[in-house]
Design an enzyme around this catalytic site. Structure first.
Site, mmCIF file in Angstrom:
data_model
loop_
_atom_site.group_PDB
_atom_site.id
_atom_site.type_symbol
_atom_site.label_atom_id
_atom_site.label_comp_id
_atom_site.label_asym_id
_atom_site.label_seq_id
_atom_site.Cartn_x
_atom_site.Cartn_y
_atom_site.Cartn_z
ATOM 1 N N HIS A 358 0.814 -1.216 0.000
ATOM 2 C CA HIS A 358 0.000 0.000 0.000
ATOM 3 C C HIS A 358 0.846 1.263 0.000
ATOM 4 O O HIS A 358 0.571 2.219 -0.727
ATOM 5 C CB HIS A 358 -0.926 -0.005 1.222
ATOM 6 C CG HIS A 358 -1.693 -1.280 1.386
ATOM 7 N ND1 HIS A 358 -2.237 -1.680 2.573
ATOM 8 C CD2 HIS A 358 -1.986 -2.258 0.496
ATOM 9 C CE1 HIS A 358 -2.841 -2.841 2.419
ATOM 10 N NE2 HIS A 358 -2.689 -3.221 1.178
ATOM 11 N N ARG A 465 -8.098 3.798 -8.581
ATOM 12 C CA ARG A 465 -8.188 2.837 -7.478
ATOM 13 C C ARG A 465 -8.964 3.472 -6.321
ATOM 14 O O ARG A 465 -8.399 4.181 -5.493
ATOM 15 C CB ARG A 465 -6.790 2.434 -7.007
ATOM 16 C CG ARG A 465 -5.898 1.833 -8.080
ATOM 17 C CD ARG A 465 -4.546 1.479 -7.461
ATOM 18 N NE ARG A 465 -3.626 0.849 -8.379
ATOM 19 C CZ ARG A 465 -2.680 1.486 -9.069
ATOM 20 N NH1 ARG A 465 -2.561 2.811 -8.933
ATOM 21 N NH2 ARG A 465 -1.874 0.838 -9.869
ATOM 22 N N ARG A 501 -12.461 1.807 -10.531
ATOM 23 C CA ARG A 501 -12.498 0.421 -10.063
ATOM 24 C C ARG A 501 -13.116 0.401 -8.674
ATOM 25 O O ARG A 501 -12.697 1.153 -7.796
ATOM 26 C CB ARG A 501 -11.090 -0.172 -10.013
ATOM 27 C CG ARG A 501 -11.079 -1.646 -9.582
ATOM 28 C CD ARG A 501 -9.681 -2.229 -9.611
ATOM 29 N NE ARG A 501 -8.836 -1.710 -8.535
ATOM 30 C CZ ARG A 501 -7.531 -1.983 -8.401
ATOM 31 N NH1 ARG A 501 -6.940 -2.761 -9.289
ATOM 32 N NH2 ARG A 501 -6.845 -1.482 -7.398
ATOM 33 N N GLU A 600 -8.277 -10.596 -14.326
ATOM 34 C CA GLU A 600 -7.069 -10.890 -13.551
ATOM 35 C C GLU A 600 -6.953 -12.374 -13.212
ATOM 36 O O GLU A 600 -5.877 -12.856 -12.885
ATOM 37 C CB GLU A 600 -7.087 -10.101 -12.231
ATOM 38 C CG GLU A 600 -7.230 -8.601 -12.413
ATOM 39 C CD GLU A 600 -7.609 -7.905 -11.122
ATOM 40 O OE1 GLU A 600 -6.711 -7.356 -10.466
ATOM 41 O OE2 GLU A 600 -8.802 -7.919 -10.759
ATOM 42 N N ASN A 623 -0.608 -7.371 -13.612
ATOM 43 C CA ASN A 623 0.162 -7.812 -12.440
ATOM 44 C C ASN A 623 -0.402 -9.098 -11.851
ATOM 45 O O ASN A 623 0.311 -10.088 -11.644
ATOM 46 C CB ASN A 623 0.175 -6.727 -11.366
ATOM 47 C CG ASN A 623 0.930 -5.480 -11.791
ATOM 48 O OD1 ASN A 623 1.569 -5.464 -12.836
ATOM 49 N ND2 ASN A 623 0.853 -4.444 -10.991
ATOM 50 N N ASP A 624 -1.702 -9.080 -11.562
ATOM 51 C CA ASP A 624 -2.324 -10.263 -10.965
ATOM 52 C C ASP A 624 -2.456 -11.402 -11.960
ATOM 53 O O ASP A 624 -2.228 -12.565 -11.615
ATOM 54 C CB ASP A 624 -3.701 -9.906 -10.393
ATOM 55 C CG ASP A 624 -3.614 -9.413 -8.952
ATOM 56 O OD1 ASP A 624 -2.589 -9.682 -8.301
ATOM 57 O OD2 ASP A 624 -4.562 -8.764 -8.485
ATOM 58 N N ARG A 634 4.164 -12.215 -6.764
ATOM 59 C CA ARG A 634 5.048 -11.148 -7.250
ATOM 60 C C ARG A 634 5.653 -10.346 -6.116
ATOM 61 O O ARG A 634 6.611 -9.607 -6.315
ATOM 62 C CB ARG A 634 4.284 -10.220 -8.199
ATOM 63 C CG ARG A 634 3.019 -9.623 -7.604
ATOM 64 C CD ARG A 634 2.123 -9.071 -8.714
ATOM 65 N NE ARG A 634 0.772 -8.805 -8.268
ATOM 66 C CZ ARG A 634 0.291 -7.610 -8.022
ATOM 67 N NH1 ARG A 634 1.073 -6.552 -8.158
ATOM 68 N NH2 ARG A 634 -0.948 -7.437 -7.659
ATOM 69 N N CYS A 671 -3.776 -2.548 -17.776
ATOM 70 C CA CYS A 671 -3.194 -1.796 -16.668
ATOM 71 C C CYS A 671 -2.049 -2.626 -16.093
ATOM 72 O O CYS A 671 -1.947 -3.816 -16.342
ATOM 73 C CB CYS A 671 -4.224 -1.553 -15.567
ATOM 74 S SG CYS A 671 -5.774 -0.842 -16.137
#
Length: 742
Positions: A358, A465, A501, A600, A623-624, A634, A671
């Site tokens: 975060h 986000r 999102r 994802e 990423n996911d 990751r 993304c």
């Protein structure tokens, strides 16, 4: 009495050498020792005799020992006291004829420690064969703490030969995990300052200091008991075990006894905590058992908690910051980072964080160069130290030499010139040489991100986000606060699209005001849309705030971590219910509502046609998707580099997605990190993606690349990868590296 005399000497307006000379005389007299010597660890690893009472004064600044050489070197390397009655017959004894110490038999040496790091060695000797008492060892260790502060202050640098300065000022270079792009040159600011002013080391009233220590330990124990009794703490599981161990440390009688003994030696309560933790840290840093080394953080945190109680200082930013501040922390909450003056903050070094944590997300949003996972960096850095942080490579330079500073200063100037060139592209379209337009949007999540839409010339916000507002707030944001933020985002974007999102919380994204559930594998657990559908109140409130903020405008909303088509159907039902509610009460609705899904989870690859019938657009969270495809976390440094995102498997998966989206006539955005890397962006463009959403700092370089390529070159290279010829990756890299600004 000795400590008070030492404080008087430290305050005298004399040279550093004079202070040291007077200090060794005082210690020798107090200890009834015929010799007292101070050795300082130099930048080259040698221990140099800096002052002595009893040995040949001509040996000062002439006698040196390697770290590990002789009894003095043994004390330095082990970071523990050495107390022997016959020094000359010890196997480690090293004879230095210029000192004249051969007539002395008994030897007591203690390390001069600060934050667990050895800065030198303090020695007393006598002619008679004797073993020094525990009280004498304790007294010498306490005295060494005063010397540690003197060395750490940099006073001795003025009397050192060039190239032989005290090690506390030596340059250090370490490489960690890069978190956020950028290069920062500045000065260290400790998130939790651990150092104490020298005048606060020595107690005026020992009885009062013991009482302060006992009272603060009691408060610490109560705090930990309250922490364990909170409703949000699971009654069983690993998390509970860790907290129980933490409480056990706080109730350890040996820990408290050592601190009380240090106070009785004449230290303040704060200095006693520092002294005991420094000794503990020195031993644990040299332990080979990884479990013991891991417990070091627990003890550090415990000592910091106790110091905050003693000083009345809570967590929080320092009052004064240099103009070019680089924050150094062991760990910190994302909200804590926002407390610092962002006009002065240039960089961040944090031990316990990963690329997707975060605080990393916040650092990227603020444009702060950041590096993580440099072990023990908090103890290696002093407040005010010169630092260089390279967020691209993960390199950190502590107290860098002049040539390194110059090299990075030149690099920063070059980067600034290049950024100025990128700025010239702001109003130019991202069109390839053969006429294909690519939409470059940015990722955001905070109000500080909004000016970047205009500054970068982005096509819009491809990923907002919404959970960041919840993560940085101490309490659950009310519907009105959410609505205000979403309206600000839409206003800042103007006629450019914004994709919101919905909350991606749960798993490792813990909100302090929501009860959490301990999970074995939080990344695959109860999070994102799963949380929203099981606890719809939060999702309904957010959808209502979004709809009210977008009154009369187009509203684009996507749902994270969709794993099956029925989940998107349930989410649509919630949206329709909220729109009906607003319509019933006469609220103006969005002019147009577009709903999408984050792709994802690999299971959706086998439901693409069905999914695309239920959404207006899709967005690939690279990423996911990549970590789930390879079953490789990751955030885990042991496996994070075990897969290649531009591999035949991933390129085939991305091709399947874009081909299905094009067939259905639905836009698809990528993304994540893959889209932000030039070679990765080239691969995606070659596969057919025309919408990329990246961090603000990536838009300029990507636009420059897009304007300098032909689509056919990228297509040919990536199709070779799809067909199993991985040499196409080298071609993509070569194309990306040969880009010229146009």
């Amino acid at each position: 009495m000795l400590l008070r005399r030492l404080r008087e000497v430290m305050a005298e307006p004399v040279t550093a050498q004079d202070k040291l000379d007077r200090i060794v005389v005082l210690i020798a007299a107090n200890m009834v020792a015929e010799v007292c010597s101070t050795y300082v660890l130099r930048v080259d690893g040698e221990l140099e005799l800096y002052a002595t009472e009893g040995l040949n004064p001509q040996a000062v600044h002439q006698t040196t020992l390697g770290r590990g050489e002789g009894l003095v070197g043994l004390v330095a390397s082990a970071a523990e006291p050495l107390n022997i009655s016959d020094a000359q017959n010890h196997p480690a004894f090293s004879y230095k004829p210029e000192t004249g110490e051969e007539i002395y038999h008994s030897f007591l040496g203690v390390p001069i420690l600060r934050a667990g790091n050895t800065l030198g060695v303090l020695v007393v000797q006598n002619k008679a064969h004797r073993t020094y008492s525990e009280e004498e060892v304790e007294a010498l260790q306490t005295t060494a703490m005063v010397l540690a502060e003197m060395i750490a202050s940099g006073e001795l640098t003025s009397i050192a030969r060039p190239g032989a300065e005290p090690a506390v000022t030596r340059p250090l270079h370490a490489t960690g995990v890069p978190l956020a792009e950028g290069i920062a040159l500045g000065y260290a600011v400790l998130h939790e300052p651990r150092t104490l002013a020298t005048e606060n080391l020595i107690a005026e009233d020992v009885t009062k200091e013991v009482a302060r220590l006992d009272e603060s330990v009691d408060k610490l124990r109560v705090q930990l008991d309250e922490l364990l009794s909170q409703d949000g703490v699971a009654p069983a599981g690993e998390h509970r075990d860790v907290l129980e161990a933490f409480r056990m440390f706080a109730h350890d009688r040996g820990w408290v006894r050592r601190m009380r003994e240090a106070v009785l030696q004449g230290l303040t309560a704060e200095a006693a905590v520092e002294r005991v933790q420094s000794d503990t840290r020195a031993r644990m840093l040299r332990a080979t058992d990884p479990y013991i080394r891991e417990r070091l953080h627990d003890l550090d945190d415990l000592a910091n908690r106790l110091l905050r109680i003693l000083t009345g200082r809570e967590h929080g930013p320092v009052a004064e910051m240099p103009d070019n501040a680089i924050l150094v922390a062991r760990s910190m909450a994302p909200a804590a980072l926002l407390d610092y003056d962002r006009t002065k903050l240039r960089g961040l070094i944090i031990e316990e964080a990963g690329p997707t944590s975060h605080v990393t997300i916040i650092a990227r949003a603020l444009g702060i160069a950041s590096v993580a996972q440099i072990q023990n960096i908090v103890s290696m850095v002093e407040a005010g130290d010169a630092l260089i942080v390279d967020g691209g490579t993960g390199d950190v330079h502590v107290r860098p030499p002049v040539d390194v500073q110059k090299s990075y200063a030149d690099k920063v100037k070059l980067r600034a010139r290049r950024q100025a060139q990128y700025q010239k592209l702001r109003d130019k379209p991202a069109i390839t040489k053969d006429g294909t337009t690519i939409s470059l949007m940015l990722n955001g999540g905070l109000l500080v991100d909004l000016p970047y839409v205009e500054e970068t010339g982005a096509s819009g916000i491809g990923l907002f986000r919404t959970e960041l507002q919840f993560m940085v707030s101490p309490t659950l944001p009310r519907a009105g606060e959410q609505e205000e933020l979403y309206r600000s985002v839409l206003d800042a974007a103007g006629d450019k699209p914004v994709i919101f999102r919905t909350l991606d919380i749960g798993g490792d994204k813990v909100l302090p005001y929501l009860r959490t559930v301990e999970e074995e594998n939080p990344a695959l657990g109860w999070r994102a849309i799963r949380f929203g559908l099981d606890r719809p109140g939060l999702l309904r409130s957010q959808v209502r705030a979004l709809a009210r903020a977008a009154a009369g405008r187009t509203l684009r909303v996507m749902f994270p971590m969709i794993a099956a088509v029925n989940e998107i159907e349930e989410a649509r039902t919630i949206v329709e219910r909220e729109l009906t509610h607003l319509r019933k009460w006469g609220h103006q609705l969005p002019e147009r509502m577009m709903l999408g899904a984050m792709l994802e989870v690999p299971s959706l690859l086998f439901e693409l046609d069905e999914l695309l019938k239920h959404v207006d657009f899709i967005s690939i969270g690279s990423n996911d998707l990549i970590q789930f495809m390879y079953a490789a976390d990751r955030g885990n440094s042991r496996v994070a580099d075990r897969f290649d995102p531009i591999s035949p498997a991933m390129m085939r998966a991305f091709k399947l997605i874009i081909d299905s989206a094009n067939k259905a006539g639905k836009p698809a955005t990528v993304c994540g990190e893959l889209a932000a890397r030039p070679a990765g962006a080239l691969a995606l463009i070659g596969l057919g993606f025309r919408h990329l959403s990246v961090s603000p700092v990536s838009i300029g370089p990507l636009k420059a690349m897009i304007r300098d390529i032909n689509i056919k070159d990228a297509e040919a290279a990536v199709m070779r990868i799809v067909e199993g010829d991985e040499s196409g990756r080298d071609t993509l890299t070569q194309i990306a590296e040969s880009i010229k600004l146009s």
